[in-house]
Design a protein around this motif. Structure first.
Motif, PDB file in Angstrom:
ATOM      1  N   THR A  99      40.311  33.061  38.682  1.00  0.00           N
ATOM      2  CA  THR A  99      41.057  33.622  39.807  1.00  0.00           C
ATOM      3  C   THR A  99      40.223  34.690  40.496  1.00  0.00           C
ATOM      4  OG1 THR A  99      43.162  33.240  38.678  1.00  0.00           O
ATOM      5  CG2 THR A  99      43.161  34.815  40.498  1.00  0.00           C
ATOM      6  N   ALA A 111      45.157  37.155  45.590  1.00  0.00           N
ATOM      7  CA  ALA A 111      44.659  36.517  44.374  1.00  0.00           C
ATOM      8  C   ALA A 111      44.742  35.013  44.554  1.00  0.00           C
ATOM      9  CB  ALA A 111      45.487  36.949  43.154  1.00  0.00           C
ATOM     10  N   PRO A 113      42.429  30.939  43.607  1.00  0.00           N
ATOM     11  CA  PRO A 113      41.293  30.267  42.978  1.00  0.00           C
ATOM     12  C   PRO A 113      39.992  30.568  43.711  1.00  0.00           C
ATOM     13  CG  PRO A 113      42.661  28.695  44.149  1.00  0.00           C
ATOM     14  CD  PRO A 113      43.414  29.976  44.141  1.00  0.00           C
ATOM     15  N   VAL A 178      48.901  34.857  47.448  1.00  0.00           N
ATOM     16  CA  VAL A 178      48.151  33.975  46.573  1.00  0.00           C
ATOM     17  C   VAL A 178      47.656  32.811  47.400  1.00  0.00           C
ATOM     18  CG1 VAL A 178      48.218  32.538  44.522  1.00  0.00           C
ATOM     19  CG2 VAL A 178      49.552  34.626  44.598  1.00  0.00           C
ATOM     20  N   PRO A 183      44.530  28.097  39.746  1.00  0.00           N
ATOM     21  CA  PRO A 183      43.503  28.409  38.761  1.00  0.00           C
ATOM     22  C   PRO A 183      43.685  27.577  37.506  1.00  0.00           C
ATOM     23  CG  PRO A 183      44.558  30.389  39.630  1.00  0.00           C
ATOM     24  CD  PRO A 183      45.382  29.232  40.050  1.00  0.00           C
ATOM     25  N   ASP A 188      44.908  32.807  33.823  1.00  0.00           N
ATOM     26  CA  ASP A 188      44.651  32.862  35.261  1.00  0.00           C
ATOM     27  C   ASP A 188      45.879  32.429  36.046  1.00  0.00           C
ATOM     28  OD1 ASP A 188      41.707  33.504  36.000  1.00  0.00           O
ATOM     29  OD2 ASP A 188      41.530  32.223  34.250  1.00  0.00           O
ATOM     30  N   ARG A 189      46.530  31.363  35.600  1.00  0.00           N
ATOM     31  CA  ARG A 189      47.745  30.912  36.291  1.00  0.00           C
ATOM     32  C   ARG A 189      48.842  31.962  36.180  1.00  0.00           C
ATOM     33  NH1 ARG A 189      46.861  26.314  33.219  1.00  0.00           N
ATOM     34  NH2 ARG A 189      48.901  26.485  32.221  1.00  0.00           N
ATOM     35  N   ALA A 192      47.988  34.830  38.678  1.00  0.00           N
ATOM     36  CA  ALA A 192      48.219  34.419  40.059  1.00  0.00           C
ATOM     37  C   ALA A 192      49.708  34.347  40.365  1.00  0.00           C
ATOM     38  CB  ALA A 192      47.557  33.067  40.318  1.00  0.00           C
TER      39      ALA A 192
END
Length: 690
Positions: A99, A111, A113, A178, A183, A188-189, A192
Motif C-alpha cells: 500500500t 492510501a 495500491p 483510497v 493491495p 495492507d488490505r 487501506a
C-alpha cells in the motif's frame, strides 16, 4: 492494556526463520512485548482479528509477519503521542501488493495500491499500525470487509472534490481517500480499508532507525544486516531532537542538549521535573533582569539561555524515554508561556526601576502582542491540519496568488537547510529566536532595548505572517472553527450566547469591530495620561467602549465557516485585553496590576488552546470564568464607580483561583475518581457484585 496482534495471513514471509533459527513471527512477537504490549496474539486471518478488535478494551498494535525492524521502531509506534491511530510509513521502494500512501502534515490523506497514486506517494505502508480505542469499531469493520474481498473505495463526487467511500459496514465519510484497486497482503488490505472508513491516521517515520518488509530469505538476510549496522540507543538519542526546529535551537542548543538528555535519563529525571527546573531558571533570570546592573543582566542572560536549553531537553527526554503523558504535554505548553511572560515582567520592572521609562507598559504590550500572535498560530495550524484532511469547498477555487504562495512555501520547506529555508523559519520570530534576542540585548545593552527589540521584531513578524496566511487561507477556503465547539474557543459567556445574530456581517467582522472600540479609547487614554498626567476624565467613555466590544457577541451563534473565521479567537482576545488595559489606564490602576490581570487572562486562554492542541475536553470550571464579555462588563462597572484597581485585583484573583481549582479537578480529582470507578464492581438487577 495494549494488545498486539501479529497477522500472518497472506504474508509469504510468515514461514521464514531468522539467522538464529527463530521463526520471524516469534521474534516479532518478542519485540512487541519489549515495545510495551501487555499481551501478544497471533491472528490466522482477518476474521479472527476482527473478533479480537471487538473485545479489546485498549489500543491495538497490529503488525504483519513480514516486518524486520529495531524494537525501538515498534516502541515508538506504540507510544507515539501524535494521535490515537498511527501507521508506520517507510521509504522502501514500492513493490506490487503493498500500500502506497501520501501524507500531509503527518497525516495519511491517501492510501492505495502501488502505482495508483500517480506519482504522488510519499511513502509505503510499513506493515504495522497502532489503533486507538475509539477507532476499534472501524478496524473491525475494515477487517471483515477485507476478509470478504470488499475494499472501500473513495470516489470524487461533484465539482467540490468531496469524497465518499462505497458502502461498507460501519462506514462513513472519509478524510483520507483510497485509490482504486486492492493491495495484496491482509495487513495492507486492512490498512487501506481502515483509512477508507474515515479513520484519521497519523504517519510514523523511522528516520535513523531501520524497518523493512521482507518477502523471501534473501530480503530477510539483507534487512537483518541493516538493523545490526545501526546502534539503536545512539539513534534513539539523536531522534530525541526534533527533525525540523528553529535556527537557534538547531545550532545553539540541539548540538549539545542530547548529552544533557542522556545524563537526565541516567539520573531518572522525568520530563515534568526538567520542565519545573527550566521554570526556576527563567524565574531567576527575570529577578536578575529586575535587579539591574551589568553583572546581574549578564547572569540573567546566561540563566535564560540555560533555561531555554532545559525547555528543549524536557521534550527530548520525553521522546528518548518514551515518557509521554497528557499532563506533561499540557504542562509544557503552559510553562513555556508562563516563563516567557515572567521574563517580560522582570524586564518591565527593570526598565522602570532603572528610570528608563514605563517598562510595565512595554511588558504589557509585548505580552498582549505575543498572545494574540500565538492564538493565530494555533488556529492556522488547525486550519492546515483540516486542509490536509479534506479538499477545498466549491467556493475556494484554484490558482491565483494563494496557489502560488502555497507552492512557493512548499518549495522552501522542502529545501531543508538552505538560506531561504532558515530565513523563512527565523523571520516569524519563534521562541528560540525570542529568547536569544532577549538574552543578547539585555546582556549587551539594557532591559529597555530588549523589550523594544521584542516588540519591533514581533510586530513585523505578525504583519508578515498575518498577510501571507490570510492570502493562503482565502485560497484554501477551509472552515475550521465550525469543526470544534466555537462557543468554548471564542470563550463566550452567558451574555454573548444570548445576543441576537447580526447578518450579513460575519463573526470575524464583528470581532474586529469589537476590538477597535477599546483600541480607540486606549489611544485616547494614553494621550491624556502622558499629556495631562491622568486619563480619569475618559471614565464615562468606558460604557461606550464596552458596547462596541459587545458587538463581538453578536456573532456568537453565527456559523463560523468563512475562510478567515479562524482569526475570530485572536480578535476577541485582542478586544478583551485592550479593554482591560484601557480600564487600567483610565482607572489609574498600577501598571504592575494591569500586567498581572492580563497575565491571568493569558493563562486562562492558553489553557483553552493547549487543550485544543492536545485534543482534550474543556476545563471543568470553564463556565465559572464568566466569558470575555462578562469579565469586561465587571471591569467597566468597577471603573465607573471608582474602584478600577480593586475590581481588577479581585477579578484577577478570582480567575486565578478558578484556574487552579480547574487544574486540580482536571488532572488530579477527576482521574482519581475515574480510576476508582473502573475498579468498583457493577450491580445489575439486584444481583450480587459481578
Amino acid at each position: 492494556m495494549m494488545l498486539a496482534i501479529v497477522l500472518a495471513a497472506g504474508t509469504p514471509a510468515a514461514g521464514l526463520s531468522t539467522a538464529t533459527g527463530e521463526p520471524l513471527a516469534d521474534r516479532l512477537a518478542a519485540q512487541l512485548r519489549r515495545a510495551g504490549a501487555d499481551q501478544v496474539r497471533f491472528a490466522a486471518d482477518l476474521d479472527e482479528l476482527a473478533g479480537l478488535a471487538d473485545s479489546a478494551t485498549g489500543p491495538l498494535l497490529v503488525t504483519g509477519a513480514d516486518l524486520v525492524a529495531h524494537t525501538a521502531v515498534l516502541r515508538h509506534l506504540a507510544t507515539s503521542p501524535v494521535g490515537p491511530t498511527v501507521a508506520l510509513v517507510l521509504t522502501d521502494p514500492p513493490v506490487p501488493g503493498r500500500t502506497a500512501v501520501r501524507e500531509e502534515r503527518g497525516q495519511v490523506v491517501v492510501a492505495g495500491p502501488v502505482g495508483a497514486l500517480d506519482g504522488d506517494a510519499t511513502g509505503v505502508f510499513g506493515g504495522a499500525l497502532r489503533v486507538g480505542v475509539d477507532d476499534l469499531p472501524n478496524l473491525a469493520a475494515a477487517a471483515r470487509a477485507a476478509a470478504a474481498g470488499v475494499l472501500p473505495v473513495a470516489t470524487p463526487l461533484g465539482p467540490a472534490g468531496d469524497v465518499a467511500p462505497l458502502p461498507v459496514a460501519g462506514g462513513g465519510g472519509s478524510p483520507a481517500s483510497v485509490a482504486a484497486g486492492g493491495p495484496g497482503s491482509a495487513v495492507d488490505r486492512l490498512f487501506a480499508g481502515l483509512t477508507a472508513l474515515g479513520t484519521l491516521v497519523f504517519a510514523q517515520r523511522v528516520r535513523l532507525l531501520v524497518a523493512h518488509r521482507v518477502a523471501d530469505a534473501a530480503g530477510l538476510t539483507a534487512a537483518e544486516a541493516a538493523v545490526t549496522a545501526v546502534d539503536e540507543d545512539r539513534a534513539e538519542l539523536r531522534l530525541s531532537v526534533k527533525e525540523r526546529d528553529d535556527f537557534f535551537s538547531t545550532y545553539f542548543v540541539s548540538t549539545w542538549s542530547p548529552y544533557v538528555v542522556r545524563v537526565a535519563a541516567r539520573l531518572r529525571l522525568t520530563p515534568t521535573g526538567v520542565t519545573v527546573i527550566s521554570v526556576l531558571f527563567a524565574l531567576a533570570a527575570a529577578v536578575l533582569f529586575g535587579v539591574g546592573g551589568r553583572l546581574a543582566l549578564v547572569g540573567g542572560a546566561v540563566l535564560l539561555y540555560l533555561g531555554f536549553v532545559l525547555d528543549c531537553v524536557d521534550g527530548q527526554l520525553a521522546r528518548y524515554t518514551r515518557n509521554f503523558s497528557a499532563w506533561g504535554g499540557w504542562l509544557d505548553t503552559m510553562a513555556d508561556r508562563a516563563k516567557e511572560y515572567l521574563v517580560y515582567a522582570g524586564l518591565g520592572f527593570g526598565v522602570t526601576h532603572a528610570g528608563l521609562g514605563n517598562g510595565w507598559a512595554l511588558a504589557i504590550a509585548a505580552m498582549t502582542l505575543q498572545t494574540v500572535r500565538h492564538m493565530t498560530d494555533t488556529w492556522y495550524g488547525v486550519l492546515h491540519d483540516e486542509a490536509a484532511r479534506r479538499p477545498r469547498t466549491a467556493g475556494g477555487g484554484g490558482g491565483g496568488i494563494g496557489d502560488r504562495l502555497n507552492a512557493a512555501s512548499t518549495r522552501v520547506q522542502a529545501d531543508t537547510g538552505s538560506l531561504s529555508y532558515w530565513l523563512k523559519r527565523t523571520v516569524v520570530f519563534p521562541i528560540g529566536e525570542r529568547w536569544a534576542l532577549i538574552a543578547l540585548t539585555v546582556a549587551l545593552f539594557n532591559p529597555l532595548v530588549s523589550l523594544v527589540a521584542v516588540l519591533v521584531w514581533g510586530t513585523l513578524a505578525f504583519a508578515y505572517t498575518g498577510a501571507l496566511r490570510t492570502l493562503r487561507a482565502r485560497w484554501m477556503w477551509v472552515p475550521v472553527l465550525d469543526t470544534v465547539d466555537a462557543t468554548l474557543h471564542r470563550d463566550d459567556g452567558p451574555l454573548a450566547v444570548r445576543l441576537p445574530v447580526v447578518r450579513p456581517m460575519g463573526p470575524l467582522t464583528l470581532a474586529v469591530i469589537a476590538a477597535l472600540g477599546p483600541a480607540a479609547l486606549l489611544v485616547a487614554a494614553l494621550v491624556a495620561a502622558y499629556g495631562d498626567g491622568s486619563a480619569a476624565g475618559l471614565r464615562w467613555w468606558l460604557p461606550v467602549a464596552l458596547l462596541v466590544l459587545l458587538v463581538g457577541g453578536l456573532g456568537a451563534r453565527a456559523a463560523h465557516n468563512g475562510p478567515l473565521d479562524w482569526l475570530v479567537p485572536a480578535a476577541l482576545r485582542a478586544g478583551e485585553y485592550l479593554f482591560a488595559i484601557t480600564v487600567g489606564v483610565v482607572g489609574d490602576v498600577p501598571p504592575w496590576l494591569i500586567f498581572g490581570y492580563v497575565f491571568v487572562l493569558t493563562v486562562h486562554h492558553y489553557d483553552l488552546t493547549a487543550r485544543l492542541e492536545k485534543r482534550q475536553a474543556a476545563p471543568p470550571l470553564h463556565d465559572a470564568t464568566l466569558g470575555w464579555e462578562g469579565r469586561s462588563a465587571l471591569l467597566a462597572l468597577a471603573a465607573i464607580v471608582g474602584f478600577a484597581g480593586i475590581g481588577m485585583a479581585t477579578l484577577g484573583t478570582y480567575l486565578l483561583v478558578v484556574f487552579v481549582a480547574s487544574v486540580v479537578l482536571a488532572w488530579v480529582v477527576l482521574p482519581a475518581r475515574a480510576a476508582r470507578a473502573s475498579m468498583v464492581p457493577v450491580r445489575t438487577g439486584g444481583g450480587a457484585p459481578g
